[in-house]
Design a protein around this motif. Structure first.
Motif, short mmCIF file in Angstrom:
data_model
loop_
_atom_site.label_atom_id
_atom_site.label_comp_id
_atom_site.label_asym_id
_atom_site.label_seq_id
_atom_site.Cartn_x
_atom_site.Cartn_y
_atom_site.Cartn_z
N MET A 1 0.70 -1.17 0.15
CA MET A 1 -0.14 -0.02 -0.17
C MET A 1 1.02 1.22 -0.05
O MET A 1 2.07 1.18 0.25
N ASN A 2 0.13 2.26 -0.19
CA ASN A 2 1.18 3.76 -0.34
C ASN A 2 1.40 3.99 1.29
O ASN A 2 0.45 3.85 1.88
N PRO A 3 2.41 4.32 1.56
CA PRO A 3 2.62 4.73 2.92
C PRO A 3 1.79 6.00 3.29
O PRO A 3 1.46 5.82 4.51
N GLU A 4 1.18 6.57 2.46
CA GLU A 4 0.29 7.83 3.02
C GLU A 4 -0.92 7.28 3.48
O GLU A 4 -1.54 7.94 4.08
N HIS A 5 -1.28 5.83 3.40
CA HIS A 5 -2.50 5.36 3.53
C HIS A 5 -2.45 4.35 4.84
O HIS A 5 -3.35 3.78 5.34
N GLN A 6 -1.37 4.79 5.81
CA GLN A 6 -1.00 3.81 7.00
C GLN A 6 -2.06 4.15 7.92
O GLN A 6 -2.59 3.31 8.66
N LEU A 7 -2.67 5.45 8.19
CA LEU A 7 -3.65 5.87 9.25
C LEU A 7 -4.95 5.04 8.92
O LEU A 7 -5.49 4.44 9.60
N GLU A 8 -5.32 5.32 7.39
CA GLU A 8 -6.78 4.41 7.20
C GLU A 8 -6.39 2.88 7.59
O GLU A 8 -7.39 2.36 7.77
N TRP A 9 -5.18 2.46 7.18
CA TRP A 9 -5.07 0.84 7.09
C TRP A 9 -5.04 0.38 8.47
O TRP A 9 -5.73 -0.29 8.83
N SER A 10 -4.67 1.16 9.36
CA SER A 10 -4.67 1.02 10.99
C SER A 10 -6.29 1.15 11.40
O SER A 10 -6.70 0.29 12.14
N GLN A 11 -6.97 2.11 10.99
CA GLN A 11 -8.36 2.38 11.52
C GLN A 11 -9.10 1.05 10.90
O GLN A 11 -9.94 0.75 11.47
N ILE A 12 -8.97 0.64 9.67
CA ILE A 12 -9.54 -0.68 9.20
C ILE A 12 -9.28 -1.84 10.00
O ILE A 12 -10.36 -2.53 10.32
N LYS A 13 -7.99 -1.88 10.17
CA LYS A 13 -7.69 -3.14 11.01
C LYS A 13 -8.24 -3.00 12.40
O LYS A 13 -8.58 -4.08 13.14
N ASN A 14 -8.41 -1.93 12.98
CA ASN A 14 -9.13 -1.83 14.29
C ASN A 14 -10.54 -2.15 14.25
O ASN A 14 -11.26 -2.87 15.03
N GLU A 15 -11.16 -1.59 13.01
CA GLU A 15 -12.64 -2.01 12.70
C GLU A 15 -13.15 -3.49 12.51
O GLU A 15 -13.99 -3.92 12.89
N TYR A 16 -11.90 -4.30 11.70
CA TYR A 16 -12.02 -5.25 11.42
C TYR A 16 -11.05 -6.28 12.14
O TYR A 16 -9.75 -6.51 11.20
N PRO A 17 -10.82 -6.68 13.26
CA PRO A 17 -9.79 -7.27 13.97
C PRO A 17 -9.14 -8.59 13.16
O PRO A 17 -8.04 -8.88 13.44
N PHE A 18 -10.08 -9.26 12.33
CA PHE A 18 -9.78 -10.40 12.02
C PHE A 18 -8.62 -10.37 10.90
O PHE A 18 -8.00 -11.25 10.32
N ILE A 19 -8.34 -9.12 10.38
CA ILE A 19 -7.37 -8.82 9.12
C ILE A 19 -6.44 -8.04 9.81
O ILE A 19 -5.29 -7.92 9.00
N ALA A 20 -6.11 -8.13 11.18
CA ALA A 20 -4.99 -7.39 11.89
C ALA A 20 -3.73 -7.95 11.28
O ALA A 20 -2.71 -7.25 11.40
N ASP A 21 -3.54 -9.30 11.34
CA ASP A 21 -2.29 -9.84 10.94
C ASP A 21 -1.78 -9.93 9.52
O ASP A 21 -0.73 -10.59 9.14
N ILE A 22 -2.53 -9.49 8.72
CA ILE A 22 -2.05 -9.41 7.34
C ILE A 22 -0.84 -8.35 7.17
O ILE A 22 -1.12 -7.13 7.48
#
Length: 187
Positions: free
Chosen positions: A1-22
């Motif tokens: 992913m684009n490094p600029e999207h790191q915050l969004e990715w962190s929010q998505i992983k918090n919302e959907y914890p089953f993908i946290a280990d991707i």
């Protein structure tokens, strides 16, 4: 992913914890660099299969994914396609000519390769002629195997593609059809 999207990715992983280990791999200036970065993180055996998919193709069907992996299992690689339905012309200087559309295949993703094949191909230095993973593998000397994809597996590239995608999504929901492995319904 684009490094600029790191915050969004962190929010998505918090919302959907089953993908946290991707695992997260940062992209590069071209698709080639992004895929190469990802391949360098994959610990695989020679005959393991590696699939590369675009996030801009949200309507890939389960059947296309299954067909592509099964074909790659048998033949070493697989690239899904659908037949061209439009007349296609190629420019030749100031002239142009129609191509035989029965010979034109519109390729899609996921593109699936045996690990040893794709990792070998990505040893080639970047070239602007590398349009997708199949062209890289082909430039490394391998024959590309085609298999049937699904027509609605469109690539969302231009703003109007979003509207086409919304139409496909509504169509699938109205039919309660299966796409992306999920059942679409009005519920």
């Amino acid at each position: 992913m684009n490094p600029e999207h790191q915050l969004e990715w962190s929010q998505i992983k918090n919302e959907y914890p089953f993908i946290a280990d991707i695992p997260t791999v940062y992209g590069g200036p071209q698709r080639y660099h992004s895929v190469k970065n990802a391949l360098e993180t994959i610990d695989s055996k020679e005959h393991d299969l590696i699939g590369v998919h675009d996030g801009v193709r949200p309507f890939v069907s389960y059947e296309t994914i299954s067909n592509t992996f099964q074909t790659a299992e048998r033949l070493g690689n697989a690239v899904p396609y659908f037949d061209a339905v439009n007349t296609i012309r190629i420019e030749k200087g100031i002239a142009n000519e129609a191509l035989n559309r029965s010979e034109i295949k519109i390729v899609q993703n996921p593109q699936v390769f045996r690990s040893d094949i794709i990792k070998d191909a990505y040893k080639l230095p970047y070239s602007p002629v590398f349009l997708d993973d199949a062209t890289i593998v082909e430039n490394a000397g391998y024959t590309i195997q085609l298999c049937l994809g699904n027509y609605e597996n469109i690539k969302i590239t231009h703003p109007q593609d979003i509207y086409i995608g919304q139409g496909i999504d509504n169509f699938l929901m109205d039919l309660e059809a299966t796409s992306n492995g999920y059942l679409y319904s009005n519920a």
